[in-house]
Scaffold this motif. Structure first.
Motif, PDB file in Angstrom:
ATOM      1  N   ASN A   1       0.816  -1.214   0.000  1.00 40.86           N
ATOM      2  CA  ASN A   1       0.000   0.000   0.000  1.00 40.86           C
ATOM      3  C   ASN A   1       0.852   1.267   0.000  1.00 40.86           C
TER       4      ASN A   1
ATOM      5  N   GLY B   1      10.353   8.604   1.681  1.00 36.14           N
ATOM      6  CA  GLY B   1      10.278  10.016   1.297  1.00 36.14           C
ATOM      7  C   GLY B   1      10.189  10.203  -0.202  1.00 36.14           C
TER       8      GLY B   1
ATOM      9  N   ASN C   1       3.323   4.085  -2.602  1.00 36.95           N
ATOM     10  CA  ASN C   1       3.181   4.751  -3.907  1.00 36.95           C
ATOM     11  C   ASN C   1       3.680   3.893  -5.065  1.00 36.95           C
ATOM     12  N   VAL C   2       4.635   3.001  -4.785  1.00 38.69           N
ATOM     13  CA  VAL C   2       5.093   2.124  -5.868  1.00 38.69           C
ATOM     14  C   VAL C   2       3.958   1.182  -6.269  1.00 38.69           C
TER      15      VAL C   2
ATOM     16  N   GLU D   1      -1.301  10.904  -5.351  1.00 40.18           N
ATOM     17  CA  GLU D   1      -1.214   9.620  -6.054  1.00 40.18           C
ATOM     18  C   GLU D   1      -2.528   8.850  -5.899  1.00 40.18           C
TER      19      GLU D   1
ATOM     20  N   ARG E   1      -2.103  -4.717   3.976  1.00 43.24           N
ATOM     21  CA  ARG E   1      -2.262  -5.618   5.140  1.00 43.24           C
ATOM     22  C   ARG E   1      -2.958  -4.909   6.296  1.00 43.24           C
ATOM     23  N   ARG E   2      -2.843  -3.565   6.321  1.00 39.17           N
ATOM     24  CA  ARG E   2      -3.558  -2.824   7.370  1.00 39.17           C
ATOM     25  C   ARG E   2      -4.767  -2.112   6.747  1.00 39.17           C
TER      26      ARG E   2
HETATM   27  P1  NAP Z   1       6.404   2.217   1.167  1.00 38.01           P
HETATM   28  O1  NAP Z   1       5.799   3.546   1.004  1.00 38.01           O
HETATM   29  O2  NAP Z   1       7.290   1.992   2.340  1.00 38.01           O
HETATM   30  O3  NAP Z   1       5.208   1.146   1.215  1.00 38.01           O
HETATM   31  C1  NAP Z   1       5.448  -0.197   1.461  1.00 38.01           C
HETATM   32  C2  NAP Z   1       4.116  -0.900   1.669  1.00 38.01           C
HETATM   33  O4  NAP Z   1       4.377  -2.288   1.787  1.00 38.01           O
HETATM   34  C3  NAP Z   1       3.385  -0.480   2.935  1.00 38.01           C
HETATM   35  O5  NAP Z   1       2.023  -0.389   2.666  1.00 38.01           O
HETATM   36  C4  NAP Z   1       3.649  -1.665   3.892  1.00 38.01           C
HETATM   37  O6  NAP Z   1       2.608  -1.891   4.806  1.00 38.01           O
HETATM   38  C5  NAP Z   1       3.649  -2.801   2.893  1.00 38.01           C
HETATM   39  N1  NAP Z   1       4.297  -3.987   3.423  1.00 38.01           N
HETATM   40  C6  NAP Z   1       5.541  -4.096   3.942  1.00 38.01           C
HETATM   41  N2  NAP Z   1       5.785  -5.372   4.285  1.00 38.01           N
HETATM   42  C7  NAP Z   1       4.680  -6.070   3.971  1.00 38.01           C
HETATM   43  C8  NAP Z   1       4.311  -7.439   4.085  1.00 38.01           C
HETATM   44  N3  NAP Z   1       5.163  -8.343   4.570  1.00 38.01           N
HETATM   45  N4  NAP Z   1       3.076  -7.813   3.671  1.00 38.01           N
HETATM   46  C9  NAP Z   1       2.222  -6.913   3.146  1.00 38.01           C
HETATM   47  N5  NAP Z   1       2.504  -5.595   3.014  1.00 38.01           N
HETATM   48  C10 NAP Z   1       3.724  -5.191   3.435  1.00 38.01           C
HETATM   49  O7  NAP Z   1       7.288   1.762  -0.089  1.00 38.01           O
HETATM   50  P2  NAP Z   1       7.192   2.026  -1.650  1.00 38.01           P
HETATM   51  O8  NAP Z   1       5.820   2.020  -2.141  1.00 38.01           O
HETATM   52  O9  NAP Z   1       8.177   1.072  -2.209  1.00 38.01           O
HETATM   53  O10 NAP Z   1       7.768   3.490  -1.825  1.00 38.01           O
HETATM   54  C11 NAP Z   1       9.106   3.823  -1.418  1.00 38.01           C
HETATM   55  C12 NAP Z   1       9.215   5.341  -1.279  1.00 38.01           C
HETATM   56  O11 NAP Z   1       9.158   5.943  -2.578  1.00 38.01           O
HETATM   57  C13 NAP Z   1       8.079   5.942  -0.470  1.00 38.01           C
HETATM   58  O12 NAP Z   1       8.581   6.971   0.329  1.00 38.01           O
HETATM   59  C14 NAP Z   1       7.165   6.497  -1.536  1.00 38.01           C
HETATM   60  O13 NAP Z   1       6.348   7.559  -1.124  1.00 38.01           O
HETATM   61  C15 NAP Z   1       8.170   6.941  -2.588  1.00 38.01           C
HETATM   62  N6  NAP Z   1       7.530   7.032  -3.904  1.00 38.01           N
HETATM   63  C16 NAP Z   1       6.964   8.206  -4.229  1.00 38.01           C
HETATM   64  C17 NAP Z   1       6.293   8.329  -5.419  1.00 38.01           C
HETATM   65  C18 NAP Z   1       5.653   9.643  -5.758  1.00 38.01           C
HETATM   66  O14 NAP Z   1       5.857  10.612  -5.058  1.00 38.01           O
HETATM   67  N7  NAP Z   1       4.856   9.714  -6.803  1.00 38.01           N
HETATM   68  C19 NAP Z   1       6.194   7.253  -6.297  1.00 38.01           C
HETATM   69  C20 NAP Z   1       6.787   6.046  -5.930  1.00 38.01           C
HETATM   70  C21 NAP Z   1       7.453   5.952  -4.714  1.00 38.01           C
HETATM   71  P3  NAP Z   1       2.745  -1.403   6.342  1.00 38.01           P
HETATM   72  O15 NAP Z   1       2.523   0.065   6.320  1.00 38.01           O
HETATM   73  O16 NAP Z   1       1.691  -2.165   7.026  1.00 38.01           O
HETATM   74  O17 NAP Z   1       4.149  -1.747   6.776  1.00 38.01           O
END
Ligand code: NAP
Length: 456
Positions: free
Chosen positions: A146, A363, A148-149, A202, A190-191
């Motif tokens: 959940n 971030g 942004n990726v 987004e 998951r939450r």
């Molecule tokens: P993220 O924001 O850290 O999200 C990871 C997600 O995975 C969370 O919802 C987390 O849930 C879930 N998760 C982790 N372990 C899990 C498990 N074992 N089972 C099920 N769900 C699980 O990571 P991301 O999406 O890779 O993004 C990385 C960073 O890049 C973020 O800061 C994001 O904002 C940024 N980004 C920004 C943009 C944009 O600005 N347009 C685009 C892409 C990425 P929990 O919360 O429950 O741990």
């Protein structure tokens, strides 16, 4: 003059370069690819050109007389950590977090649960992933996570060809998306809705998709009190989700569903190693966790979501590189406030770290500016206190560094002028189609385009 070698030409590498140049240092910025910009080129979704326009700021940094780019140089293969320490007053690792976290559940190793990292790199034309094949024939795709990726990959799967056409999505991906059989994407958290890590713009964008209805079951929001959600972005997310839950589907050809309180338990498939047929998930409830957090707990109930494609998008982690001290548990270079440290906490003089490999994958792009500023402040402080192992006067001259690299890398590294030649070639290919660029997706093509510029 002091000289820094920065390894990794993504946002954090460029912000560190900018700060060091302002402080009067010479900067050599390295990248393993012949192209700069890291995740801005190979991570940011291609339908977000405004976010990508930050590269103009980086190009200004690159225009500084004391800046050099050495593309196509891999740390650990072409050059060693010691090579760099000998040639720079400060070495700054800005190598990012290149692999994804794993779920650790049965069925994860069958073909088909793809890491979002690889899918993103593929549609963005990263040369190491351009030959990957993704089976997009299944009617339903499940995206786990959940953040942004997760939103990016879900959106890319349902974008209308007309929305994709003016972007710099790699041609192989445009073609594959055009033929894809995916009609429905289910994004699993998951939450709950109030805990999702999406940012507001987004999430809002999902409601504006041309050919996909966004689906949220209102029952999932019944227990969520907006007023009780502590953080503003999360509160807004809940409001946006409430609005989606009220919508009557317009009968668009595609659907994108956000389903909460679901943890994957098993990736189901044909036989032991065959293609994906579904995901078995536990249905969760929320309970208080440690330190005021909210965590998911299984209710004991389960469901199976049939699908032909699973994308895992649960965060990134770094990989150990060139014997730089590494914190396995966190998936990061071991550091204290940006200074690299050994396992027993001893400083590695002259070695620093910035960006995701320093603090973890969190971030937005701009977050890396403050992060890099903090590390550069540390470098300057160490320099002022005589804490750098190689002083400016002990450094080999800058031509000697270029000559050494010329010996290490077949054909020599790609210079900034080389990148500009690549950029010009890609832009020219895109122009007749009103696209920002058509990406060259193979190393050999990139190098060939760069060589037109000759060595700097
Ligand atoms: P993220 O924001 O850290 O999200 C990871 C997600 O995975 C969370 O919802 C987390 O849930 C879930 N998760 C982790 N372990 C899990 C498990 N074992 N089972 C099920 N769900 C699980 O990571 P991301 O999406 O890779 O993004 C990385 C960073 O890049 C973020 O800061 C994001 O904002 C940024 N980004 C920004 C943009 C944009 O600005 N347009 C685009 C892409 C990425 P929990 O919360 O429950 O741990």
């Amino acid at each position: 003059m002091n000289r820094a070698g920065i390894i990794g030409a993504g946002p954090s590498g460029f912000y560190a370069a900018d700060q060091l140049l302002r402080a009067g240092w010479e900067v050599d910025l390295y990248d393993a690819l012949p192209t700069p910009y890291g995740l801005v080129r190979a991570g940011v979704a291609p339908d977000h050109p405004k976010i990508k326009s930050v590269t103009r700021v980086y190009a200004k940094t690159a225009a500084h007389a004391a800046f050099r780019f050495f593309g196509g140089v891999t740390l650990g293969t072409d050059v060693t950590r010691d090579d760099l320490r000998q040639r720079y007053s400060a070495v700054v690792y800005a190598i990012g977090t290149s692999v994804d976290n794993r779920l650790g559940i049965p069925g994860e190793d069958r073909p088909g649960p793809y890491p979002a990292t690889e899918f993103v790199a593929w549609y963005n034309g990263h040369p190491h992933f351009s030959n990957h094949q993704f089976d997009l024939n299944g009617g339903r795709a499940v995206v786990i996570g959940n953040g942004n990726v997760a939103i990016d990959v879900a959106r890319m799967l349902v974008l209308d060809p007309g929305e994709l056409a003016p972007t710099d999505t790699a041609d192989h991906a445009i073609e594959a998306f055009g033929m894809a059989g995916v009609r429905e994407v289910v994004v699993l958290g998951r939450r709950g809705p109030a805990e999702a890590a999406f940012t507001n713009p987004e999430l809002r964008e999902l409601g504006e998709l041309k050919r996909a209805d966004v689906i949220v079951d209102p029952a999932q929001l019944e227990d969520v009190e907006v007023g009780e959600v502590p953080d503003m972005p999360q509160r807004r997310n809940v409001e946006i989700l409430r609005e989606y839950a009220k919508r009557v589907p317009e009968g668009k050809t595609h659907r994108l569903e956000l389903r909460f309180l679901r943890s994957p338990l098993e990736i189901l498939g044909e036989g032991e190693h065959g293609a994906v047929t579904g995901v078995r998930v536990s249905i969760n409830r929320l309970v208080p966790g440690s330190g005021g957090s909210i965590r998911a707990e299984p209710t004991g109930e389960e469901e199976v979501i049939e699908c032909g494609l699973v994308l895992r998008s649960i965060g990134y982690r770094g990989v150990p590189c060139a014997e730089i001290p590494f914190d396995e548990a966190r998936g990061l270079i071991r550091n204290e406030g940006g200074g690299v440290v050994t396992e027993d906490g001893g400083r590695c003089p002259g070695e620093y770290v910035v960006g995701w490999i320093k603090r973890g994958p969190s971030g937005v792009i701009g977050t890396n500016k403050k992060d890099a500023n903090d590390t550069v402040a540390r470098i300057l402080e160490d320099a002022g206190a005589g804490g750098l192992p190689t002083t400016a006067t002990e450094l080999a001259d800058s031509d000697a560094v270029a000559a050494w690299l010329g010996e290490r890398v077949a054909g020599g590294p790609v210079s900034w002028a080389g990148w500009e030649a690549i950029d010009a070639r890609e832009s020219a290919l895109g122009e007749p189609h009103r696209r920002p660029r058509v990406k060259l997706v193979r190393i050999a093509e990139l190098i060939e385009a760069a060589r037109i510029a000759g060595p700097k």
